[in-house]
Design an enzyme around this catalytic site. Structure first.
Site, PDB file in Angstrom:
ATOM      1  N   GLU A  65       0.888  -1.157   0.000  1.00  0.00           N
ATOM      2  CA  GLU A  65       0.000   0.000   0.000  1.00  0.00           C
ATOM      3  C   GLU A  65       0.923   1.202   0.000  1.00  0.00           C
ATOM      4  O   GLU A  65       1.257   1.751   1.042  1.00  0.00           O
ATOM      5  CB  GLU A  65      -0.939  -0.016   1.215  1.00  0.00           C
ATOM      6  N   GLU A  69       4.365   8.675  -3.932  1.00  0.00           N
ATOM      7  CA  GLU A  69       5.177   8.199  -2.801  1.00  0.00           C
ATOM      8  C   GLU A  69       6.264   7.221  -3.248  1.00  0.00           C
ATOM      9  O   GLU A  69       6.833   6.504  -2.422  1.00  0.00           O
ATOM     10  CB  GLU A  69       4.260   7.551  -1.748  1.00  0.00           C
TER      11      GLU A  69
END
Length: 682
Positions: free
Chosen positions: A144, A153
């Site tokens: 995740e 990210e």
């Protein structure tokens, strides 16, 4: 040991390095994290669990041991799901040490100590082999690593490395794939967050138009995404120009390339209009067949019955480099380019000689500086004609033919407005970044820029004149919380000796206001989770609470409340006033009292904001604009963040006859630091 943290100083208007306890940084990281929000995301967690169960079953059905690699494990939740689903062993990687320590405790508490190994490293540092962190490569990859933009990210380089060094060829992946969707829209409201519109001013000698510099008009902006809760944007604020189109997909079960690349799709407008904005979101399929799907699609694309509120994944607004008129039915090409961490878009008209070859579109670079200096809400604020009108009306009341005017605000239109409205004695401005504005409006010889801080202002800067009108919005780029713009008061104090005895200060004063509210959803980001999908994660709750308690007094935090619906449980209350006609007093300002709860509901926290009193009967609010109905639904200034002080536990009042009926408060403004300490009790 001590650590140094950058922090805005409201008394100087500057970023300063402040010495803090060595643990301050990580406590802030945890206290302001979105871990609680993710644990409350029922849709996300259920879909992950279903996908993990299915992946473990597929591996076991092939007669293989199920070895799971979980990158960015956080609380260890996904690894525990895998272990509970029958995985033989899980390697849970977490680079943030306090989080890794918490994951170890949570895993042990839930009885998976022998099935899960927590590795406190970056995944690119993990070794595989008999003496390595992992005994063998995994055949199930669970991650995740996504943000609102999907790749912001660093998901792509992480997947790329994992496929090369940490997982088997042909591994199962949860999620299995991600798909990015786009839709072309026209929206004056959203476009106002990117470009400065002309400002019309009715002066005594006719209408004046303030224009933005040509370099700002042509500037493509910056590649950083504008992520918002698009579900709070009313359909009346945008016009859909195209159907939803799939832009690109990433299959996480196969080797992933992070190198920069482009994707191109054909678009056919369903309506004529101005192409300004690309709206984008993604979904993830947890299984190869796509039957377990988790989507970020906004309300007009999916049914509201499937709506799941979340703050860790929202929707994206991308600004096209320039506004482009498009016609219904014409052929267009939309190109998306990405590097490892960001995406940007370009729209082109289709021509016969065009082919499907990739067209490289360079990453946009801001040439006008405004996109680097101002955030999106600031553009919106400067484009708010109603707000500008309040300043125009106030300036008309206070300016005289001989006024000598000094403006103290960052990147403000006030010096130009003051000049057009009669301050013929050269308005002075403190900010060099305003020069391009003055040139664009042929005022570079009418407005003098002073390159000195207020406390260093000398008579020679002012050509031995005294200031008769001191103006400010006030707005400063370093301000985070509403009261940080009180730097104007400190600047006013610093220039006192250069002011006439009967100086007019605009705004003449400010006031701090507060209201108790119940949030529809925002409370989740600070709410303990307890158990998640049957797993005990109270260790995480305790860790967040410990970090929130790290400071003696809890702090308010900034949130743009137009994106987060709430209802008022009390009337708005004025707490403190700040008189800019006087200098900052040496002693602090404080108040205490109680506010009555008028509606039933859960008191999740207090919202605080500033109001600026420009002149008699003319004020601008940075917070509440109105309470729209009997239920107490609130409308907020969309160009400002309000301060939210979350109560440590929601105070529930189901009927007005029940206790509590009031919330007590104590507010203290420290004039030496410019900060406000607050406390709330039943």
């Amino acid at each position: 040991m001590k650590t140094f943290c950058g922090r805005a100083n409201p008394t100087t208007g500057a970023m300063e390095w402040v010495e803090e306890d060595e643990n301050y940084d990580y406590h802030q990281e945890i206290a302001r994290s979105r871990y609680a929000d993710m644990l409350h995301d029922k849709d996300r967690n259920t879909k992950y669990y279903q996908g993990i169960r299915a992946a473990v079953n597929r591996v076991r059905e092939r007669g293989e041991k199920a070895i799971v690699l979980d990158i960015g494990t956080g609380t260890g939740l996904l690894s525990m799901m895998a272990a509970a689903a029958g995985a033989d062993f899980c390697y849970a990687i977490e680079v943030f040490k306090p989080m890794a320590n918490a994951a170890v405790k949570i895993v042990e508490k839930n009885g998976f100590r022998d099935k899960i190994k927590v590795i406190n490293k970056h995944s690119t540092e993990v070794t595989v082999g008999p003496d390595g962190d992992m005994q063998c490569r995994a055949n199930i990859l669970v991650t995740e690593l996504f943000d609102t933009e999907l790749i912001g990210e660093g998901a792509l380089p992480t997947y790329e490395h994992a496929h090369k060094y940490l997982v088997q060829e042909g591994c199962e992946a949860v999620p299995h794939r991600a798909t990015v969707y786009v839709q072309l829209v026209e929206s004056k409201r959203m476009w106002s967050w990117n470009k400065l519109f002309p400002v019309r001013v009715e002066a005594e000698d006719g209408e004046k138009i303030i224009v933005s510099p040509s370099e700002m008009e042509k500037c493509p902006g910056v590649p950083s995404v504008c992520d918002i809760q698009l579900n709070q944007m009313p359909s009346s604020d945008f016009t859909i120009l195209s159907d939803v189109v799939t832009m690109f997909s990433v299959d996480f079960s196969k080797p992933v390339r992070s190198a920069p690349t482009c994707y191109r799709v054909q678009l056919e407008p369903v309506k004529s209009g101005k192409a300004q904005i690309i709206l984008s979101w993604w979904d993830i399929d947890m299984d190869p067949s796509g039957t377990i799907n988790c989507t970020m699609a906004p309300y007009w694309v999916k049914s509201t019955s499937a709506f799941q509120w979340r703050d860790h994944w929202m929707q994206c607004v991308y600004f096209l480099p320039n506004e482009e008129p498009v016609l219904q039915g014409e052929q267009l090409y939309l190109t998306a380019c990405r590097d490892e961490y960001s995406v940007w878009y370009k729209l082109q008209k289709a021509r016969e000689e065009d082919n499907k070859a990739d067209v490289r579109v360079e990453s946009p670079v801001c040439r006008c500086q405004a996109h680097l200096l101002w955030n999106r809400p600031r553009f919106g604020q400067l484009n708010d004609q109603n707000r500008t009108c309040q300043y125009v009306k106030s300036l008309m009341k206070v300016l005289k033919a001989g006024s000598v005017c000094l403006c103290v605000s960052d990147g403000s239109l006030l010096p130009v407005l003051a000049h057009h409205l009669g301050a013929k004695q050269v308005p002075y401005s403190f900010h060099f970044s305003d020069l391009c504005f003055f040139k664009a409006n042929h005022l570079e010889d009418k407005i003098k820029i002073i390159e000195a801080r207020p406390e260093l202002l000398t008579s020679s800067h002012l050509e031995d004149k005294k200031i008769s009108v001191l103006v400010g919005e006030p707005f400063f780029t370093t301000s985070l919380l509403p009261w940080h713009n009180l730097y104007f008061w400190y600047a006013r104090t610093a220039v006192t000796r250069h002011l006439t005895s009967n100086v007019t200060v605009l705004p003449q004063s400010a006031s701090l206001h507060m209201m108790i509210v119940e949030f529809q959803d925002l409370w989740r980001i600070r709410s303990p989770c307890g158990t998640c999908e049957g797993f005990d994660v109270r260790t995480m709750d305790d860790m967040i609470q410990n970090s929130l308690n790290f400071r003696e007094s809890k702090e308010a935090e900034p949130h743009p409340l137009w994106e987060y619906p709430c209802k008022s449980l009390s009337d708005p209350q004025e707490l403190l006033t700040f008189d800019f006609r006087e200098t900052v007093p040496p002693h602090g300002l404080s108040t205490e009292g109680s506010v009555n709860l008028l509606r039933k509901g859960k008191s999740h926290g207090a919202v605080l904001w500033m109001e600026y009193h420009l002149a008699a009967d003319i004020s601008v609010s940075t917070g509440l604009t109105q309470i729209s109905n009997e239920k107490g639904n609130c409308e907020w200034n969309p160009h400002c963040k309000q301060a939210v002080y979350f109560f440590s536990s929601a105070i529930e009042s189901q009927t007005l006859s029940e206790f509590p009926t009031a919330v007590k408060y104590a507010i203290n403004f420290d004039t030496k630091t410019g900060e406000i300490a607050m406390d709330f009790k039943l």
